[in-house]
Design an enzyme around this catalytic site. Structure first.
Site, PDB file in Angstrom:
ATOM      1  N   ASP A  97      47.408  49.151  29.086  1.00  0.00           N
ATOM      2  CA  ASP A  97      46.650  48.933  27.855  1.00  0.00           C
ATOM      3  C   ASP A  97      45.529  49.974  27.803  1.00  0.00           C
ATOM      4  O   ASP A  97      45.352  50.758  28.736  1.00  0.00           O
ATOM      5  CB  ASP A  97      46.148  47.490  27.760  1.00  0.00           C
ATOM      6  CG  ASP A  97      45.180  47.143  28.879  1.00  0.00           C
ATOM      7  OD1 ASP A  97      44.812  48.031  29.672  1.00  0.00           O
ATOM      8  OD2 ASP A  97      44.793  45.970  28.961  1.00  0.00           O
ATOM      9  N   SER A  98      44.779  49.978  26.704  1.00  0.00           N
ATOM     10  CA  SER A  98      43.793  51.052  26.510  1.00  0.00           C
ATOM     11  C   SER A  98      42.446  50.723  27.124  1.00  0.00           C
ATOM     12  O   SER A  98      41.578  51.582  27.215  1.00  0.00           O
ATOM     13  CB  SER A  98      43.591  51.278  25.022  1.00  0.00           C
ATOM     14  OG  SER A  98      42.938  50.143  24.465  1.00  0.00           O
ATOM     15  N   GLY A 100      40.452  48.604  25.692  1.00  0.00           N
ATOM     16  CA  GLY A 100      39.632  48.098  24.588  1.00  0.00           C
ATOM     17  C   GLY A 100      39.484  46.580  24.587  1.00  0.00           C
ATOM     18  O   GLY A 100      38.370  46.059  24.483  1.00  0.00           O
ATOM     19  N   PHE A 101      40.601  45.887  24.737  1.00  0.00           N
ATOM     20  CA  PHE A 101      40.566  44.427  24.635  1.00  0.00           C
ATOM     21  C   PHE A 101      39.646  43.823  25.694  1.00  0.00           C
ATOM     22  O   PHE A 101      38.840  42.936  25.404  1.00  0.00           O
ATOM     23  CB  PHE A 101      41.987  43.864  24.782  1.00  0.00           C
ATOM     24  CG  PHE A 101      42.057  42.369  24.683  1.00  0.00           C
ATOM     25  CD1 PHE A 101      41.982  41.750  23.448  1.00  0.00           C
ATOM     26  CD2 PHE A 101      42.170  41.580  25.821  1.00  0.00           C
ATOM     27  CE1 PHE A 101      42.034  40.363  23.345  1.00  0.00           C
ATOM     28  CE2 PHE A 101      42.218  40.196  25.725  1.00  0.00           C
ATOM     29  CZ  PHE A 101      42.145  39.583  24.487  1.00  0.00           C
ATOM     30  N   GLN A 201      46.186  46.168  13.526  1.00  0.00           N
ATOM     31  CA  GLN A 201      45.202  45.081  13.507  1.00  0.00           C
ATOM     32  C   GLN A 201      45.167  44.475  12.104  1.00  0.00           C
ATOM     33  O   GLN A 201      46.048  44.744  11.302  1.00  0.00           O
ATOM     34  CB  GLN A 201      43.827  45.602  13.952  1.00  0.00           C
ATOM     35  CG  GLN A 201      43.750  45.960  15.442  1.00  0.00           C
ATOM     36  CD  GLN A 201      43.712  44.731  16.356  1.00  0.00           C
ATOM     37  OE1 GLN A 201      43.691  43.591  15.900  1.00  0.00           O
ATOM     38  NE2 GLN A 201      43.722  44.970  17.667  1.00  0.00           N
ATOM     39  N   GLY A 228      45.385  41.620  18.339  1.00  0.00           N
ATOM     40  CA  GLY A 228      44.524  40.670  17.639  1.00  0.00           C
ATOM     41  C   GLY A 228      45.196  39.363  17.294  1.00  0.00           C
ATOM     42  O   GLY A 228      44.723  38.617  16.440  1.00  0.00           O
ATOM     43  N   ASP A 278      53.868  40.648  26.761  1.00  0.00           N
ATOM     44  CA  ASP A 278      53.202  40.491  28.056  1.00  0.00           C
ATOM     45  C   ASP A 278      52.334  39.251  27.956  1.00  0.00           C
ATOM     46  O   ASP A 278      51.871  38.908  26.861  1.00  0.00           O
ATOM     47  CB  ASP A 278      52.290  41.684  28.376  1.00  0.00           C
ATOM     48  CG  ASP A 278      50.999  41.619  27.582  1.00  0.00           C
ATOM     49  OD1 ASP A 278      51.010  41.911  26.380  1.00  0.00           O
ATOM     50  OD2 ASP A 278      49.961  41.215  28.159  1.00  0.00           O
ATOM     51  N   CYS A 326      67.358  26.880  38.805  1.00  0.00           N
ATOM     52  CA  CYS A 326      66.866  28.261  38.954  1.00  0.00           C
ATOM     53  C   CYS A 326      67.508  28.980  40.137  1.00  0.00           C
ATOM     54  O   CYS A 326      67.724  28.398  41.194  1.00  0.00           O
ATOM     55  CB  CYS A 326      65.340  28.242  39.123  1.00  0.00           C
ATOM     56  SG  CYS A 326      64.605  29.862  39.376  1.00  0.00           S
ATOM     57  N   CYS A 328      66.088  31.790  41.524  1.00  0.00           N
ATOM     58  CA  CYS A 328      65.109  32.733  42.078  1.00  0.00           C
ATOM     59  C   CYS A 328      65.014  32.589  43.596  1.00  0.00           C
ATOM     60  O   CYS A 328      65.438  31.566  44.158  1.00  0.00           O
ATOM     61  CB  CYS A 328      63.740  32.530  41.427  1.00  0.00           C
ATOM     62  SG  CYS A 328      62.734  31.254  42.211  1.00  0.00           S
ATOM     63  N   CYS A 331      63.459  29.232  44.730  1.00  0.00           N
ATOM     64  CA  CYS A 331      64.288  28.030  44.554  1.00  0.00           C
ATOM     65  C   CYS A 331      65.519  28.043  45.451  1.00  0.00           C
ATOM     66  O   CYS A 331      66.068  26.988  45.755  1.00  0.00           O
ATOM     67  CB  CYS A 331      64.675  27.876  43.085  1.00  0.00           C
ATOM     68  SG  CYS A 331      63.241  27.484  42.061  1.00  0.00           S
ATOM     69  N   HIS A 357      58.697  32.283  41.253  1.00  0.00           N
ATOM     70  CA  HIS A 357      59.515  31.399  40.413  1.00  0.00           C
ATOM     71  C   HIS A 357      59.152  31.528  38.932  1.00  0.00           C
ATOM     72  O   HIS A 357      60.018  31.691  38.074  1.00  0.00           O
ATOM     73  CB  HIS A 357      59.387  29.936  40.842  1.00  0.00           C
ATOM     74  CG  HIS A 357      59.963  29.032  39.797  1.00  0.00           C
ATOM     75  ND1 HIS A 357      61.320  28.847  39.659  1.00  0.00           N
ATOM     76  CD2 HIS A 357      59.374  28.356  38.774  1.00  0.00           C
ATOM     77  CE1 HIS A 357      61.543  28.074  38.603  1.00  0.00           C
ATOM     78  NE2 HIS A 357      60.370  27.762  38.043  1.00  0.00           N
TER      79      HIS A 357
HETATM   80 ZN   LIG Z   1      62.910  29.359  40.853  1.00  0.00          ZN
END
Ligand SMILES: [Zn+2]
Length: 373
Positions: A97-98, A100-101, A201, A228, A278, A326, A328, A331, A357
């Site tokens: 990101d820049s 700014g936020f 924006q 925004g 994100d 799941c 992953c 799990c 997870h």
């Molecule tokens: Zn999992």
């Protein structure tokens, strides 16, 4: 491939369903499938995970925060240490990101003007001068594959007049960012392969969103983000804003909805034509023991799931994995009883296993969304 062995930037749309689309974005450090979720690696680490852990969740692009990295350890230092990919051992695409936020939300004593924003670090009070040009330079030092323009992100309570002035400022800054990138690209071939996204924006005002989008399209960027949003406005207003704004964005460029959100919000945004997301939710929730489970995505992209609070006593004797549906690494190998024990004894492994997870859950969400488009 061109003669220099450089893969040119490409966004290929592979299928569509209404406004929703799947595609593939190619960057200097590899490609990623869209709609994409980018785990948030604030300080050059997705909190509690190694880069190998992140890769094991199925992520193919991560996000890093310019604001945090420019304060600690500093952009020049990361540059000298080989850029973010080498620094954090993540060979794949990185979006930054820049700054700014977070300047707006974290820094002390900000002074905002056409020049940029002068602020004091929330860590030690040191003064920084973040201009559009410096933001591009920092993201270049970090070796970002996708850089964001410096923008002003007004609060959800801002007046229409404020929103209008603010988006005009964001347009002027975006133009300066593009000019700076072109200047630096002339001196550095590597930078010429990186992408620059603009940020639309205008709050929840449809007309202002359209004006902002058009001003940025006139300058021309590699992709367009909607900023925004998810700053405290009701979800229905956010979706209404997407309905109004997305049709103004070019079909052939990636669209990124910044900072969103819950799985059902992501699905609703994908239906409206968003390609990239994100959010800190999966990682932050994991560290608080809030676990996403039982994901289902329908053909119409209706998402269902539930959350469990693994710290609760009722899981102490539970031999099942966090989420029986799941696949992953957490799990496949650990029980709820064990992870609950790790949380109650404050073992760091609790955070790592829960984060693996939850991030995997979000990437599985994106995979199922893509499969249904
Ligand atoms: Zn999992």
């Amino acid at each position: 491939m061109d003669p220099a062995g450089v893969t040119p930037f490409a966004f290929n749309i592979t299928s569509t369903d209404g406004a929703a689309r799947t595609g593939r974005v190619t960057t200097a450090h590899g490609a990623f499938a869209t709609p994409a979720f980018m785990p948030v690696g604030t300080a050059a680490t997705v909190k509690a995970m190694s880069a190998a852990d992140v890769a094991a969740t199925g992520a193919d692009i991560v996000l890093a925060n310019t604001y945090h990295l420019m304060l600690r350890p500093g952009a020049e230092r990361i540059g000298r240490l080989g850029g973010l990919h080498r620094f954090m051992n993540w060979p794949g695409p990185i979006l930054t990101d820049s700054g700014g936020f977070q300047v707006m939300s974290l820094a002390k004593l900000r002074t905002l003007s056409d020049h940029g924003v002068i602020f004091q670090s929330h860590i030690d009070g040191a003064t920084y001068d973040l201009t559009p040009e410096r933001s591009v330079e920092i993201q270049h030092l970090l070796d970002a594959d996708i850089s964001m323009v410096l923008d002003e992100c007004p609060s959800a309570l801002a007046t229409k007049k404020y929103l209008k002035d603010s988006l005009e400022l964001t347009t002027r800054w975006a133009k300066r960012c593009k000019e700076e990138k072109e200047k630096l690209s002339g001196k550095n071939k590597r930078l010429s392969k990186s992408l620059l996204f603009a940020i639309v924006q205008g709050g929840t005002n449809s007309k202002l969103r359209a004006i902002s989008a058009q001003q940025l399209i006139d300058i021309g960027f590699d992709g367009y983000a909607l900023g925004g949003l998810a700053v405290g406005e009701p979800v229905k207003d956010m979706l209404k804003t997407l309905d109004a704004a997305v049709p103004h964005l070019p079909q052939d460029k990636p669209r990124y909805l910044m900072g969103v959100g819950y799985p059902e919000q992501i699905a609703e945004a994908v239906k409206r034509g968003i390609d990239m997301f994100d959010c800190v939710l999966p990682t932050r929730n994991a560290r608080h023991g809030v676990i996403f489970a039982n994901l289902k995505v329908s053909k119409t992209l209706k998402v269902s799931y539930n959350t469990i609070r693994i710290k609760q006593t009722k899981f102490a004797k539970d031999t099942k994995p966090l989420d029986p549906t799941c696949q992953c690494p957490t799990c496949q190998n650990y029980s709820r009883g064990y992870i609950r024990h790790l949380f109650s004894t404050q073992e760091p492994l609790a955070l790592r296993l829960a984060t693996i997870h939850n991030v995997h859950f979000y990437l599985e969400l994106m995979k199922q969304i893509r499969n249904n488009i």
